[in-house]
Design a protein around this motif. Structure first.
Motif, PDB file in Angstrom:
ATOM      1  N   ASP A   1       0.811  -1.218   0.000  1.00  0.00           N
ATOM      2  CA  ASP A   1       0.000   0.000   0.000  1.00  0.00           C
ATOM      3  C   ASP A   1       0.846   1.271   0.000  1.00  0.00           C
ATOM      4  OD1 ASP A   1       1.030  -0.057   2.553  1.00  0.00           O
ATOM      5  OD2 ASP A   1      -0.910   0.019   3.584  1.00  0.00           O
ATOM      6  N   GLY A   2       2.171   1.106  -0.099  1.00  0.00           N
ATOM      7  CA  GLY A   2       3.049   2.273  -0.121  1.00  0.00           C
ATOM      8  C   GLY A   2       3.531   2.715   1.245  1.00  0.00           C
ATOM      9  N   PHE A   3       3.019   2.083   2.301  1.00  0.00           N
ATOM     10  CA  PHE A   3       3.472   2.367   3.665  1.00  0.00           C
ATOM     11  C   PHE A   3       4.225   1.138   4.171  1.00  0.00           C
ATOM     12  CE2 PHE A   3      -0.328   4.970   3.124  1.00  0.00           C
ATOM     13  CZ  PHE A   3       0.088   6.205   3.589  1.00  0.00           C
TER      14      PHE A   3
ATOM     15  N   SER B   1      -7.448  10.848   4.764  1.00  0.00           N
ATOM     16  CA  SER B   1      -6.166  10.858   5.472  1.00  0.00           C
ATOM     17  C   SER B   1      -6.105  11.945   6.526  1.00  0.00           C
ATOM     18  CB  SER B   1      -5.020  11.040   4.471  1.00  0.00           C
ATOM     19  OG  SER B   1      -5.167  12.261   3.776  1.00  0.00           O
TER      20      SER B   1
ATOM     21  N   LYS C   1      -4.237   7.072   1.996  1.00  0.00           N
ATOM     22  CA  LYS C   1      -3.278   7.961   1.350  1.00  0.00           C
ATOM     23  C   LYS C   1      -3.815   9.393   1.281  1.00  0.00           C
ATOM     24  CE  LYS C   1      -0.789   4.588  -1.489  1.00  0.00           C
ATOM     25  NZ  LYS C   1      -1.356   3.381  -0.910  1.00  0.00           N
ATOM     26  N   GLN C   2      -2.885  10.315   1.248  1.00  0.00           N
ATOM     27  CA  GLN C   2      -3.259  11.735   1.153  1.00  0.00           C
ATOM     28  C   GLN C   2      -4.005  11.997  -0.149  1.00  0.00           C
ATOM     29  OE1 GLN C   2      -2.414  14.015   3.620  1.00  0.00           O
ATOM     30  NE2 GLN C   2      -3.728  15.484   2.563  1.00  0.00           N
ATOM     31  N   ASN C   3      -5.100  12.777  -0.060  1.00  0.00           N
ATOM     32  CA  ASN C   3      -5.883  13.092  -1.262  1.00  0.00           C
ATOM     33  C   ASN C   3      -5.091  14.020  -2.195  1.00  0.00           C
ATOM     34  OD1 ASN C   3      -8.005  11.567  -0.317  1.00  0.00           O
ATOM     35  ND2 ASN C   3      -8.988  13.311   0.739  1.00  0.00           N
TER      36      ASN C   3
END
Length: 383
Positions: free
Chosen positions: A293-295, A353, A381-383
């Motif tokens: 998920d990128g984290f 987020s 995730k950040q929008n």
């Protein structure tokens, strides 16, 4: 013998060895590596013949075993046929061969089983099938790393495949001498084809392409966290971990984890052996981002400031205080949380987020639950 004679003899020996490896055109002869499938058939035939023509002469109270050849006309029951310590087997996929590895369980043990990537404390004796002892720890425990890519202490593949079928024991330490004694440990014998041992290289008095056997005792283990990176300066492996021990990244719970990126060794891995949450071809136990998920997993399981417990990361499951460390309170009432299910910070706005839900106690303790490092939808995730 003086030094000159000594070095002269070494020189002659070296010339002889080189001569034996050259053809008439003075070219070095390269002996091709034997086919793993063909060699396995030969090794398996040798092992089965050994098991059918030898018997268990004795097993001591400390589970030291003596296996002897059945004499001509003897009526002893073979290792193959006896039922006191029934012969068992495990299928092992390696080098595109499915090996059937035979082993005897003299006692399984009462503790925990290692995975094939953990460290173990064990003693052993190694024999050729003709009875020759080629190595022994003489009953003394040593520490060994079952992970094949370990920087040090790594063992042959057969050990990594059979030790997880056994369990550790318990230990007591003599307060006066400091000597550690083990009880209720696992003990057994493994019979290894050369493809899971030393294969073409041999080792010491072990010839190349030779099946071997080990009697062993499994005393203790150390759980490992084996995520690693490659050093840009040395090219070696730097073990960093992701905060989750390997045995808890064994998704199918079979006790075995494999890095199937090695396509030479594992060209066609069985689907049932794969432990890969995000399907990126990197098994969770060597993947820094298990759910893709990128984290990173380490980020997802890091505790907020002020959370109880001495560790920086959430345990997999709630951890009690260790009575052996009276000056430190290890109590942690919360395990790795799932995606939070409490109220939104601002109920009038959708979850994002910057507008997250609150964690409830059951988010840390519910069983089963999908932990956040395996949940591709969280963190948001950040929008």
């Amino acid at each position: 013998m003086n030094k000159f004679k000594y070095y002269f003899i070494l020189l002659l020996a070296g010339i002889s060895l080189v001569s034996c490896n050259k053809n008439d055109d003075d070219d070095v002869v390269t002996v091709p590596l034997r086919d793993y499938t063909v060699q396995y058939k030969a090794d398996n035939d040798s092992i089965i013949k050994f098991l059918k023509t030898n018997y268990i002469e004795s097993v001591t109270a400390d589970f030291d075993i003596k296996i002897s050849k059945i004499p001509a006309g003897g009526t002893q029951t073979s290792v193959w046929d006896q039922q006191t310590y029934p012969l068992q087997s495990r299928d092992v996929y390696s080098n595109d061969v499915t090996y059937k590895v035979y082993y005897l369980s003299l006692r399984q043990g009462l503790g925990s089983s290692p995975t094939n990537t953990d460290k173990i404390v064990a003693s052993y004796t190694g024999n050729l099938l003709n009875g020759t002892v080629f190595d022994s720890s003489y009953g003394l425990p040593g520490t060994f790393n079952l992970f094949p890519y370990a920087n040090e202490g790594a063992v042959i593949e057969g050990w990594s495949e059979i030790f997880p079928k056994f369990k550790t024991g318990t230990s007591t330490t003599d307060p006066a001498s400091g000597v550690i004694s083990y009880q209720d440990y696992g003990a057994g014998v493994m019979f290894l084809p050369s493809g899971l041992a030393y294969y073409e290289s041999g080792s010491g008095s072990i010839p190349a392409y030779t099946p071997i056997m080990f009697s062993f005792k499994l005393f203790d283990l150390q759980r490992m966290d084996n995520e690693y990176s490659i050093s840009s300066s040395t090219g070696g492996r730097v073990f960093l971990g992701d905060g989750v021990p390997d045995y808890l990244e064994d998704l199918n719970g079979d006790g075995y984890l494999y890095d199937f990126r090695d396509k030479t060794k594992y060209p066609n891995p069985p689907a049932g052996l794969v432990d890969d949450t995000d399907g990126d071809g990197i098994a969770d136990f060597v993947d820094f981002d298990d759910d893709g998920d990128g984290f990173t997993t380490l980020f997802e399981i890091t505790k907020p400031t002020g959370e109880a417990g001495v560790r920086r990361y959430y345990p997999w499951d709630p951890t009690p205080d260790n009575p052996l460390t009276p000056n430190t309170d290890e109590t942690e009432l919360k395990g790795i949380p799932r995606r939070p299910t409490g109220a939104l910070a601002d109920p009038t706005k959708p979850e994002s987020s910057t507008n997250v839900k609150a964690y409830l106690l059951e988010d840390y303790t519910a069983n089963p639950r999908l932990r956040i490092h395996l949940d591709k939808t969280y963190p948001i995730k950040q929008n």
